[in-house]
Motif scaffolding. Structure first.
Motif, PDB file in Angstrom:
ATOM      1  N   GLU A 156      38.403  43.379  45.583  1.00  0.00           N
ATOM      2  CA  GLU A 156      38.626  41.946  45.757  1.00  0.00           C
ATOM      3  C   GLU A 156      38.313  41.218  44.462  1.00  0.00           C
ATOM      4  OE1 GLU A 156      36.705  40.102  49.145  1.00  0.00           O
ATOM      5  OE2 GLU A 156      36.829  41.964  50.309  1.00  0.00           O
ATOM      6  N   HIS A 157      38.971  40.086  44.276  1.00  0.00           N
ATOM      7  CA  HIS A 157      38.734  39.231  43.111  1.00  0.00           C
ATOM      8  C   HIS A 157      37.978  37.984  43.563  1.00  0.00           C
ATOM      9  CE1 HIS A 157      39.614  36.823  39.489  1.00  0.00           C
ATOM     10  NE2 HIS A 157      39.927  37.973  38.907  1.00  0.00           N
ATOM     11  N   SER A 158      37.244  37.377  42.650  1.00  0.00           N
ATOM     12  CA  SER A 158      36.506  36.149  43.010  1.00  0.00           C
ATOM     13  C   SER A 158      37.462  35.014  43.361  1.00  0.00           C
ATOM     14  CB  SER A 158      35.593  35.729  41.850  1.00  0.00           C
ATOM     15  OG  SER A 158      36.355  35.528  40.664  1.00  0.00           O
ATOM     16  N   ASP A 159      38.689  35.078  42.858  1.00  0.00           N
ATOM     17  CA  ASP A 159      39.731  34.129  43.251  1.00  0.00           C
ATOM     18  C   ASP A 159      40.327  34.630  44.563  1.00  0.00           C
ATOM     19  OD1 ASP A 159      41.969  32.593  43.670  1.00  0.00           O
ATOM     20  OD2 ASP A 159      42.732  32.737  41.628  1.00  0.00           O
ATOM     21  N   ALA A 160      39.973  33.998  45.662  1.00  0.00           N
ATOM     22  CA  ALA A 160      40.360  34.484  46.992  1.00  0.00           C
ATOM     23  C   ALA A 160      41.867  34.476  47.223  1.00  0.00           C
ATOM     24  CB  ALA A 160      39.673  33.644  48.065  1.00  0.00           C
ATOM     25  N   MET A 174      46.675  42.049  29.408  1.00  0.00           N
ATOM     26  CA  MET A 174      47.554  41.664  30.512  1.00  0.00           C
ATOM     27  C   MET A 174      46.764  40.835  31.523  1.00  0.00           C
ATOM     28  SD  MET A 174      49.767  44.084  33.142  1.00  0.00           S
ATOM     29  CE  MET A 174      50.657  44.876  31.811  1.00  0.00           C
ATOM     30  N   THR A 175      47.356  39.755  32.000  1.00  0.00           N
ATOM     31  CA  THR A 175      46.709  38.912  33.004  1.00  0.00           C
ATOM     32  C   THR A 175      46.915  39.497  34.405  1.00  0.00           C
ATOM     33  OG1 THR A 175      48.663  37.551  33.392  1.00  0.00           O
ATOM     34  CG2 THR A 175      47.180  36.879  31.598  1.00  0.00           C
ATOM     35  N   VAL A 176      46.123  39.008  35.362  1.00  0.00           N
ATOM     36  CA  VAL A 176      46.284  39.448  36.748  1.00  0.00           C
ATOM     37  C   VAL A 176      47.687  39.117  37.246  1.00  0.00           C
ATOM     38  CG1 VAL A 176      45.483  39.159  39.119  1.00  0.00           C
ATOM     39  CG2 VAL A 176      43.825  39.217  37.253  1.00  0.00           C
ATOM     40  N   ASP A 177      48.151  37.896  36.971  1.00  0.00           N
ATOM     41  CA  ASP A 177      49.476  37.489  37.438  1.00  0.00           C
ATOM     42  C   ASP A 177      50.568  38.377  36.835  1.00  0.00           C
ATOM     43  OD1 ASP A 177      48.447  35.485  39.001  1.00  0.00           O
ATOM     44  OD2 ASP A 177      48.806  33.880  37.544  1.00  0.00           O
ATOM     45  N   ALA A 178      50.420  38.729  35.573  1.00  0.00           N
ATOM     46  CA  ALA A 178      51.415  39.585  34.922  1.00  0.00           C
ATOM     47  C   ALA A 178      51.423  40.971  35.554  1.00  0.00           C
ATOM     48  CB  ALA A 178      51.131  39.682  33.427  1.00  0.00           C
ATOM     49  N   PHE A 236      42.277  47.034  37.318  1.00  0.00           N
ATOM     50  CA  PHE A 236      41.937  45.889  38.160  1.00  0.00           C
ATOM     51  C   PHE A 236      40.495  45.444  37.905  1.00  0.00           C
ATOM     52  CE2 PHE A 236      45.304  48.142  40.448  1.00  0.00           C
ATOM     53  CZ  PHE A 236      46.209  47.108  40.660  1.00  0.00           C
ATOM     54  N   LEU A 237      39.586  46.405  37.746  1.00  0.00           N
ATOM     55  CA  LEU A 237      38.193  46.073  37.455  1.00  0.00           C
ATOM     56  C   LEU A 237      38.090  45.338  36.121  1.00  0.00           C
ATOM     57  CD1 LEU A 237      36.454  49.414  38.532  1.00  0.00           C
ATOM     58  CD2 LEU A 237      36.638  47.291  39.855  1.00  0.00           C
ATOM     59  N   ASP A 238      38.912  45.749  35.155  1.00  0.00           N
ATOM     60  CA  ASP A 238      38.920  45.091  33.845  1.00  0.00           C
ATOM     61  C   ASP A 238      39.378  43.643  33.935  1.00  0.00           C
ATOM     62  OD1 ASP A 238      38.053  47.433  32.676  1.00  0.00           O
ATOM     63  OD2 ASP A 238      40.035  48.016  31.907  1.00  0.00           O
ATOM     64  N   LEU A 239      40.101  43.319  35.012  1.00  0.00           N
ATOM     65  CA  LEU A 239      40.620  41.961  35.206  1.00  0.00           C
ATOM     66  C   LEU A 239      39.776  41.143  36.181  1.00  0.00           C
ATOM     67  CD1 LEU A 239      44.443  42.781  35.317  1.00  0.00           C
ATOM     68  CD2 LEU A 239      43.236  41.499  33.525  1.00  0.00           C
ATOM     69  N   GLY A 240      38.575  41.643  36.490  1.00  0.00           N
ATOM     70  CA  GLY A 240      37.646  40.859  37.296  1.00  0.00           C
ATOM     71  C   GLY A 240      37.530  41.253  38.749  1.00  0.00           C
ATOM     72  N   TYR A 241      38.262  42.285  39.175  1.00  0.00           N
ATOM     73  CA  TYR A 241      38.140  42.767  40.555  1.00  0.00           C
ATOM     74  C   TYR A 241      36.832  43.535  40.731  1.00  0.00           C
ATOM     75  CZ  TYR A 241      42.772  41.505  42.304  1.00  0.00           C
ATOM     76  OH  TYR A 241      43.869  40.813  42.757  1.00  0.00           O
TER      77      TYR A 241
END
Length: 263
Positions: free
Chosen positions: A83-87, A1-5, A59-64
């Motif tokens: 937080e994610h690297s994408d601000a 699953m993507t972050v947006d999804a 969330f951690l699995d998705l880069g948070y």
């Protein structure tokens, strides 16, 4: 699953089950650009197999990454924010009730709820927007509410976003949180006044406010009841000396935001 999804599913659950008035808030504040969601908040118990680590993992699995730790002594809560690297992606505020610090009667009810949890369901991010993982009587809910509104809300609603948050910084029509509050009041919304209508200040680099929670119908083993669901928050962040914007949270302010779900 993507972050947006994932956030798409959380949003649909939020506006369908927890905060149906969110559509109206969006209509009142929408401008040319899509509203930026500053953060969402999730609640849990600190009892295995639940707890902050379980809620944070998808969330951690998705880069948070974990970016802050908080303690709410009076409410017996521990919290982190991610937080994610994408601000542009929302921050995630996750809190848990320290059940062992509560009364034996509350501990017994929570144990009864957690015993019903199918651990296999926790291996997928879907549980984050799946609602309750247990059955609950309204009588038990009332017992929980006498001691901890937080526990009663979580027991009643299970997993889902307690609130979404409009970033006031992006708005063109309103520069101040108090202006957003008045606009919503004029449209019939009740604003959380606990600790003042605006929590925080420029000095602590964050100002927040929120509506009071929608009343939603929830099914209990002894009948349906109308109880507080989710609410909408509004946040204005201030710049640091280096020109970047403060990304953390202020515990004293968050403590009062929790009370948006009070009866």
């Amino acid at each position: 699953m993507t972050v947006d999804a994932l956030f798409g599913h959380l949003w649909q659950d939020y506006i369908t089950r927890l905060c149906p008035s969110a559509h109206k808030v969006h209509d009142l504040l929408r401008e040319d650009e899509s509203l930026i969601n500053d953060h969402i908040a999730l609640r849990t118990f600190n009892v295995a197999p639940l707890g902050i680590d379980t809620i944070a993992k998808p969330f951690l699995d998705l880069g948070y990454e974990v970016s802050g730790h908080y303690d709410f002594e009076a409410k017996k809560l521990t919290a982190i924010h991610l937080e994610h690297s994408d601000a542009l992606l929302p921050k995630v505020f996750i809190s848990e009730l320290r059940v062992e610090e509560c009364s034996q009667s509350l501990q017994d009810i929570v144990a009864k709820l957690v015993a019903q949890v199918d651990s296999a369901k926790l291996s997928s991010a879907e549980f984050l927007y799946g609602g309750r993982l247990w059955d609950l009587s309204y009588q038990d809910l009332q017992m929980l509410a006498q001691e901890s509104e937080y526990a009663s809300w979580l027991a009643a609603h299970g997993y889902g976003a307690n609130h979404f948050t409009v970033s006031v910084n992006q708005l063109d029509c309103f520069a101040e949180v108090v202006e957003v509050n008045q606009h919503l009041r004029d449209a019939g919304f009740a604003i959380n006044e606990s600790g003042g209508e605006v929590k925080g200040s420029p000095e602590v680099l964050l100002e927040q406010s929120s509506t009071m929670a929608d009343k939603v119908s929830v099914a209990f083993t002894d009948g349906d009841q109308l109880i507080p669901g989710g609410f909408y928050e509004f946040a204005k962040r201030y710049q640091l000396a280096d020109g970047s914007y403060y990304q953390g949270f202020v515990a004293a302010s968050a403590d009062k935001i929790f009370e948006s779900t009070h009866q």
